[in-house]
Design an enzyme around this catalytic site. Sequence first.
Site, PDB file in Angstrom:
ATOM      1  N   SER A  62       0.821  -1.212   0.000  1.00 46.45           N
ATOM      2  CA  SER A  62       0.000   0.000   0.000  1.00 46.45           C
ATOM      3  C   SER A  62       0.859   1.267   0.000  1.00 46.45           C
ATOM      4  O   SER A  62       2.020   1.254   0.425  1.00 46.45           O
ATOM      5  CB  SER A  62      -0.927   0.014   1.216  1.00 46.45           C
ATOM      6  OG  SER A  62      -1.715  -1.155   1.243  1.00 46.45           O
TER       7      SER A  62
HETATM    8  N1  SAM Z   1      -0.215  -5.084   4.111  1.00 46.77           N
HETATM    9  C1  SAM Z   1       0.446  -5.392   2.879  1.00 46.77           C
HETATM   10  C2  SAM Z   1       1.815  -4.797   2.767  1.00 46.77           C
HETATM   11  O1  SAM Z   1       2.226  -4.008   3.629  1.00 46.77           O
HETATM   12  O2  SAM Z   1       2.511  -5.151   1.810  1.00 46.77           O
HETATM   13  C3  SAM Z   1      -0.380  -5.018   1.670  1.00 46.77           C
HETATM   14  C4  SAM Z   1      -1.451  -5.971   1.469  1.00 46.77           C
HETATM   15  S1  SAM Z   1      -2.222  -6.062  -0.105  1.00 46.77           S
HETATM   16  C5  SAM Z   1      -2.898  -4.463  -0.355  1.00 46.77           C
HETATM   17  C6  SAM Z   1      -3.602  -7.092   0.382  1.00 46.77           C
HETATM   18  C7  SAM Z   1      -3.207  -8.496   0.738  1.00 46.77           C
HETATM   19  O3  SAM Z   1      -4.356  -9.190   1.240  1.00 46.77           O
HETATM   20  C8  SAM Z   1      -2.754  -9.308  -0.469  1.00 46.77           C
HETATM   21  O4  SAM Z   1      -1.484  -9.837  -0.236  1.00 46.77           O
HETATM   22  C9  SAM Z   1      -3.801 -10.422  -0.582  1.00 46.77           C
HETATM   23  O5  SAM Z   1      -3.299 -11.637  -1.056  1.00 46.77           O
HETATM   24  C10 SAM Z   1      -4.272 -10.519   0.854  1.00 46.77           C
HETATM   25  N2  SAM Z   1      -5.581 -11.159   1.057  1.00 46.77           N
HETATM   26  C11 SAM Z   1      -6.720 -11.027   0.338  1.00 46.77           C
HETATM   27  N3  SAM Z   1      -7.713 -11.763   0.880  1.00 46.77           N
HETATM   28  C12 SAM Z   1      -7.197 -12.351   2.002  1.00 46.77           C
HETATM   29  C13 SAM Z   1      -7.721 -13.219   3.002  1.00 46.77           C
HETATM   30  N4  SAM Z   1      -8.986 -13.641   3.014  1.00 46.77           N
HETATM   31  N5  SAM Z   1      -6.891 -13.624   3.984  1.00 46.77           N
HETATM   32  C14 SAM Z   1      -5.594 -13.229   4.016  1.00 46.77           C
HETATM   33  N6  SAM Z   1      -5.045 -12.408   3.100  1.00 46.77           N
HETATM   34  C15 SAM Z   1      -5.839 -11.971   2.107  1.00 46.77           C
END
Ligand code: SAM
Length: 214
Positions: A62
């Site tokens: 993000s």
């Molecule tokens: N916090 C992260 C960082 O600092 O890099 C950015 C995260 S990215 C915007 C959103 C993440 O949520 C992705 O890696 C995606 O695979 C994960 N995601 C989506 N649905 C999910 C779920 N049900 N459980 C766990 N992770 C999930």
Amino acid sequence: MKNSQRARDRMVETQVAARGVHDQRVLEAMRKVPRHLFVDEALQDQAYNDHPLPIGEKQTISQPYIVALMTQSLELAGNEKVLEIGTGSGYQTAVLAELADRVYSIERYPALAQRAKGTLQRLGYNNTVVRVGDGSLGWPDDAPFEGIIVTAGTPKIPQPLVDQLAVSGRLVVPVGDRYSQELILVRRVAEGITKTNMGGVRFVDLIGTWGWKE
Ligand code: SAM
């Protein structure tokens, strides 16, 4: 140097503090965590720019300002247990690890979880635990949490996460359709919960039982 302390200081000053994030502990954590080490080498020169970056599996790290804003809303003092849904690169996990006692983080892609684990370990963030799974169900075995952060967009607030909030705990989650969401801050109070809308954001999908179907 593009990846130097100066680059981080400038990022905090011009993108984060300038937009109103004022929690000194959050600003200090973002000056400290080496964001460039959470992205591919080819993208490291862009790590301190004012936008998200790809991290593989069609997911993103993000924008720094959004990381700061969401982190500030958790009002961490240092003794909390925090749950993060969506580990991604592990950058947000590291920022939380600077500010809380212990961070639990769940990622649905094994490859991303594996890489994030390695990065966090190399940087010495021993107060973090990363696991693979559907974060929309939370982490019941270690609940309750004083802070919960969801870093992916969902059509509704996952009820298990509300249930796993400690009294006085804060949950921050982007809620909306697949193109835009509102950042909602849920606070558990003695009589139930309160909700505050913190404004519009755009996140990748939360895929899971309480999120979007794949
Ligand atoms: N916090 C992260 C960082 O600092 O890099 C950015 C995260 S990215 C915007 C959103 C993440 O949520 C992705 O890696 C995606 O695979 C994960 N995601 C989506 N649905 C999910 C779920 N049900 N459980 C766990 N992770 C999930």
